[in-house]
Scaffold this active site. Sequence first.
Site, short mmCIF file in Angstrom:
data_model
loop_
_atom_site.label_atom_id
_atom_site.label_comp_id
_atom_site.label_asym_id
_atom_site.label_seq_id
_atom_site.Cartn_x
_atom_site.Cartn_y
_atom_site.Cartn_z
CB THR A 33 2.75 -2.81 5.51
OG1 THR A 33 3.10 -3.81 5.57
CG2 THR A 33 2.57 -1.77 6.86
CB THR A 36 -5.90 -0.14 2.13
OG1 THR A 36 -5.90 1.05 2.26
CG2 THR A 36 -7.05 -0.50 0.97
CG ASP A 92 1.26 6.40 1.34
OD1 ASP A 92 0.59 6.28 2.10
OD2 ASP A 92 2.28 5.96 1.28
CE LYS A 102 3.35 -0.08 -1.23
NZ LYS A 102 2.63 0.25 -0.37
N GLY A 104 4.05 5.40 3.63
CA GLY A 104 3.61 6.21 4.41
C GLY A 104 3.19 5.51 5.73
N GLY A 105 3.43 4.25 5.65
CA GLY A 105 3.37 3.11 6.86
C GLY A 105 4.68 2.87 7.42
CD GLU A 111 4.65 -1.20 1.94
OE1 GLU A 111 3.76 -1.30 2.73
OE2 GLU A 111 5.12 -0.10 1.49
CE LYS A 129 -4.50 6.46 0.74
NZ LYS A 129 -4.52 5.03 0.91
O1 LIG Z 1 3.02 2.12 1.62
C1 LIG Z 1 2.35 1.92 2.57
C2 LIG Z 1 3.04 1.40 4.12
O2 LIG Z 1 4.24 1.60 3.95
C3 LIG Z 1 1.05 1.71 2.95
O3 LIG Z 1 0.48 0.91 1.66
C4 LIG Z 1 0.25 3.17 2.19
O4 LIG Z 1 0.83 4.18 3.26
C5 LIG Z 1 -0.95 3.17 2.31
O5 LIG Z 1 -1.53 3.01 3.61
P1 LIG Z 1 -3.37 3.02 4.02
O6 LIG Z 1 -3.96 1.96 3.46
O7 LIG Z 1 -3.38 2.83 5.53
O8 LIG Z 1 -3.98 4.23 3.29
#
Ligand SMILES: O=C(CO)[C@H](O)[C@H](O)COP(=O)(O)O
Length: 260
Positions: A33, A36, A92, A102, A104-105, A111, A129
Amino acid sequence: MTGELSPIDKAKFAAAKQAASLVESGMRVGLGTGSTAAWLVRCLGELVREEGLRFRGVPTSSRTADLARDVGIEVVSLDEARWLDLTIDGADEFDGDLNLIKGGGGALLQEKIVATASDQMVVIADAAKEVERLGNFPLPVEVIPFGWQTTQALIEETLVSMDVMGRQTTLRMNGERPFFTDEGNHILDLHLGRIGNARQLAMVLNQIPGVVENGLFIDICDKVIIGYGDGRVETRDINAGTVSESQLDFVEDDNIFRDI
Ligand SMILES: O=C(CO)[C@H](O)[C@H](O)COP(=O)(O)O
């Protein structure tokens, strides 16, 4: 068109495209998620539509499930797939041992379950990152809504005896309201600055009643694929101890960029 993409999106796309080539017909694949991982799903959709790739995807969030279906990927649940050949996800933060932050989303629970049920977990990321020590990115901790403020107080009390730089915790919001995960839980973001012992912290946090899971992924990731804005891609395999490089040629009229 790639010309309209920012360097960071090009970097994410490069990593995602390289990772998509790891997926073979017949595989069961965990789909991460985030922005990326969304590039990965689009790349895989293109391989399904244009090259006849056939695999089953297990999404780690409702957002990824919607996108995967939209691009033509066969979506199954983790319980239908049971065990996965490969999971590809963003992160993240990652350190030199490929330990991760991880969530951030907000999808860290699914996950972590999906990545743990996989023969191999591959992280795709832009170079920003990478960190020497985890903790600058606020550590997401999923907590159940019942008594979340008490859980927050217990977390803060626990942090006093942990090797961390900061101890502030905040409830993640979605505008005026608390953010809800796909499981109906809340997220507390822990502003730690620097985590001295990530393995210990991950274990201690999960002992606190009310905590469902934390965003530290320790010894789960096998490989990181790092993309750069100029199309360079570096792959590090922690088990094999290898580092390899390749170069992606952005195709200006690539279908994948049409709707972005
Ligand atoms: O852990 C995550 C979601 O829960 C994502 O993988 C993480 O936040 C990275 O996001 P992005 O690819 O938008 O930088």
